[in-house]
Structures are given as structure tokens and as C-alpha cells.
Design an enzyme around this catalytic site. Sequence first.
Site, PDB file in Angstrom:
ATOM      1  N   ASP A 151     -47.154 -15.059  66.904  1.00 10.98           N
ATOM      2  CA  ASP A 151     -47.697 -16.246  66.620  1.00 10.98           C
ATOM      3  C   ASP A 151     -48.881 -15.942  67.253  1.00 10.98           C
ATOM      4  O   ASP A 151     -49.140 -16.101  68.456  1.00 10.98           O
ATOM      5  CB  ASP A 151     -46.763 -17.427  67.233  1.00 10.98           C
ATOM      6  N   ASP A 352     -54.138 -19.300  61.117  1.00 15.96           N
ATOM      7  CA  ASP A 352     -52.952 -19.434  61.921  1.00 15.96           C
ATOM      8  C   ASP A 352     -51.715 -18.695  61.289  1.00 15.96           C
ATOM      9  O   ASP A 352     -51.718 -18.814  60.207  1.00 15.96           O
ATOM     10  CB  ASP A 352     -52.486 -20.873  62.243  1.00 15.96           C
TER      11      ASP A 352
END
Length: 474
Positions: A151, A352
Site C-alpha cells: 500500500d 494511490d
Amino acid sequence: MEPSKCVILMLSYCFLFSLVAASNENALVRSEAEIEAISHHYQTLKLRSFESSSICSPSTNGEKRRGSLEVVHKHGPCSKLTEDMAKPLTLDEIFSHDQSRVDSILNKVRQDIQGSKTTLPAKSGSSIGTLNYIVTIGLGTPKRDLTFVFDTGSDLTWTQCQPCAGSCYRQKEPIFSPSSSSTYSNISCSSSECAELPSATGNLPRCSSSTCVYRIQYGDNSVTVGLFGKDKLTLTSNDVVDGFFFGCGQNNAGLFGGAAGLLGLGRDKLSLVLQSAKKYGKVFSYCLPSTTSSTGFLTFGSSGIGSNVIYTPLSASQDSSLYGLDLEAIYVKGNKLEISPNVFMTSGMIIDSGTVITRLPPTAYSVLSKAFRAEMTQYPLTQGPMLFDTCYDFSNYGNVTIPKISMVWGGNVNVEIPPQGILIPVSAEVYCFAFAANRGDSDLGIFGNTQQKTLEVVYDLTAGKIGFGPGGCS
């Protein structure tokens, strides 16, 4: 009829025939030009190319790179996670979790602007969301292979650890036991590393018998709490990070789907990117596979980066841990959309890896979706999930032709969106336009992972830039 009149009549027919022939020839030239224009501004897709197979089809593009890991979708045939550990979410659940992640990022950014960072529930500022992409890395001595979701919106890497003082969820591999590793050690409460936890987790550390204790509470109520320690991290047999700081979670719950933990690729000092800076120069790249049955890669360092990668400067994001970009324009079918630059300047933009669907300011999204619809009038519109307002019924089609879409980033860097980032299948027959609007024009825009599929995405923190290259996984 007189002979002279016959000759004149025949000449007239010849003249008319020559005009028709010339007209047809010009029509043929225009047709070829139109075909060329269509191929330049449109793409015809086989709907089957969106489908996943029950057989894993691994890519070889990252294999020969130093510091490279295979990226797989945790619900696909390439994953080692079983369905009872990583039960696939329904589409409604996926988009609901995705919206929760977006809302959490937006809330975090708002609070960061107000100067209240240490009160936030997580430095990642996010709900876990779906986090569908996983890698396998080694931890400890002897090395134990563990599966991690990765992430770019999180900083601290953590894994479940024995003993589970509170609760541990089910995972594929045996839970890591720090007492079985000869290179593991706890971090003391008085250390400078413990003092850095608030910026990486959003929570003040605690102490347990002089050992530093971390806590991360995510926006969707997922949580991990445990000892802060360090150990040897093994990416490949030739790529080892000694003394790697991470969270050894003894009380963990949430939507981690059978993975052992989370690999933090944010910009904080405690992220893997910064901890391995001397070895890899604060550079990493990835390619997210086009389907759940194919693979991509996550690579640390600049080895093997494609020559066709083009770079845009990292912008000053509203949050220093997020990867900010400057979106300047959007093109559909080669035409620049009439969107004021102030719209993008007001919202800002980040990239992201954990957000599924790209979010745009409502003003920009409205213009984009209208332009897309105008090129898709031959296909019937239909209802889709709540997140999408532009969906099509392709039940009578095997191939579809869609307009090309590109996004122009800072420095006039034009990145064409792969077809898998323009349409998303929500059923066997229904496909939706894979962008969504934020609630307000001032909300931070997010370049999501659906639009990143098959692109080689390069993060070069040393040079302060992010790169994009087509065909990264193949």
C-alpha cells in the site's frame, strides 16, 4: 440516330463515368483517412480480454530485475490464499470499501491541514479498502516467507506475530514467531525510532516493560497493535534489508483477507522505501496485472526500468506522506476537454495503489463522462452499481469500440489510460465507465489502481518524480 450525335452522346457518358470514378476514388481516400483517424483515437476491444481465467498466466517482465517481487491478485488463481481465508468481496462490498478508503483519505487530509495529525486514527489515513494485490517476502533468520498486501498510502510495515495476546485473524502461512528468529530484537521506548511512530501510524506509542508498542486504527475499524521490533527482511536471495523496523502485531482484526500483514510504501521515514534508501536510492516501481489470472511486479531500485517511461514531478501534496501529482488536462478521442485548470488546482491529486476507482472533481467528471457518452451512442445504456452513472449493456456484443482517454500530468506528460482503466465489468453483460466523481470540487482527487493497470509506475523520491510507461507487465 445520326453518327455525329452518337459520338457526342458516348463522349458525354464517358465524361460522366470519369466523374463518378473520380468521386469514388476520392471517397476511397477519405475512407482510408477515416480508418486511420479511428485507429488513432479509438480502440476496439474484445470483451473476453477483460475476463479472468482459472489458470495462472504469469508475466516474466520483472523476473530478471534486482529486488523484484511477483505481484498477484489475492483472489486469482496465481494466489496461494485460499477462498476461506480471502473470501472474494461482492462488487457492492468492493465499491463500498473503496468509498470508505476515499472518505478516510479525505478526512485525514482535512485534519492534517488543521494541524491535528497526532489525533488521527492512522497515518495512512485510510480504510484498508480492498488492497487486492499481494507479494511474498521473507522475514527473520531463518527466513520465513510471508504474504503481504502492499500500500502506497501506508507507512509502517507490520505482520501478525506470536503470541497473539489479543486476537489474530486466519492467514495462509504460520504466524511469525519473533522468538524463533535469531536476528529479531524489540525496540525500546526511549529509542529515536519509537519516537517516530506518531508520524508513521498517527498514534502515540505506548510502553510495555520498556518495549515500544505501536497501534494503527484504520478508518474501517481494522486494527493492529503490537510490539515495535526489527529483523532481517528478505526480498530476494540477493536483496536483504538488515535491521528492518516493523510492527509485530499481537492483536489484529480487519479486512486483511488471509495475508500475514501489510507492506508500507509511503513516504515516511519508517516506510520500506525510506528504510532501504541506501540500497535502492528511494526508487521503486510496480505493474498491476490486467486481470486476476495474470501477474505483475513490485521492484525496488532503478534496475530494469523501461526506456519508454515518462516522468512528471511529484507535487506538494496536502499531506506529506501521500504521493501528490498535478493533473493539468484530460483528453478524449484526441480532443482536450474544456475543463478550467483551476478545477484541478483547487482539488489537487494523489496517486494511490489502494484506491480502486479514480476520483475526480465533479466539474471535471461531468465533462469527461459527457464526452465519453457522446462517443458511445451505439451502445445501450443501463443501470449499474451506485458508484457509477455511465454503464452499458454489452450482452449483444463480442467486441466494442471505445474512445481513447489520456490524462496530462505536470510537465505536459501525456499518459494514455489502458482500456482496462476505461471500462470495468460489473457483470457478464454490464460494463461501466471506470471513473467516479468526488462529492465536491475541493475534495482531493485520487488516481486509482484500475487506471494504473498494465502501466509501469515508477516512484523516484530522490529525483522527486513519478513515471508512467505503457505495457509494463508484458
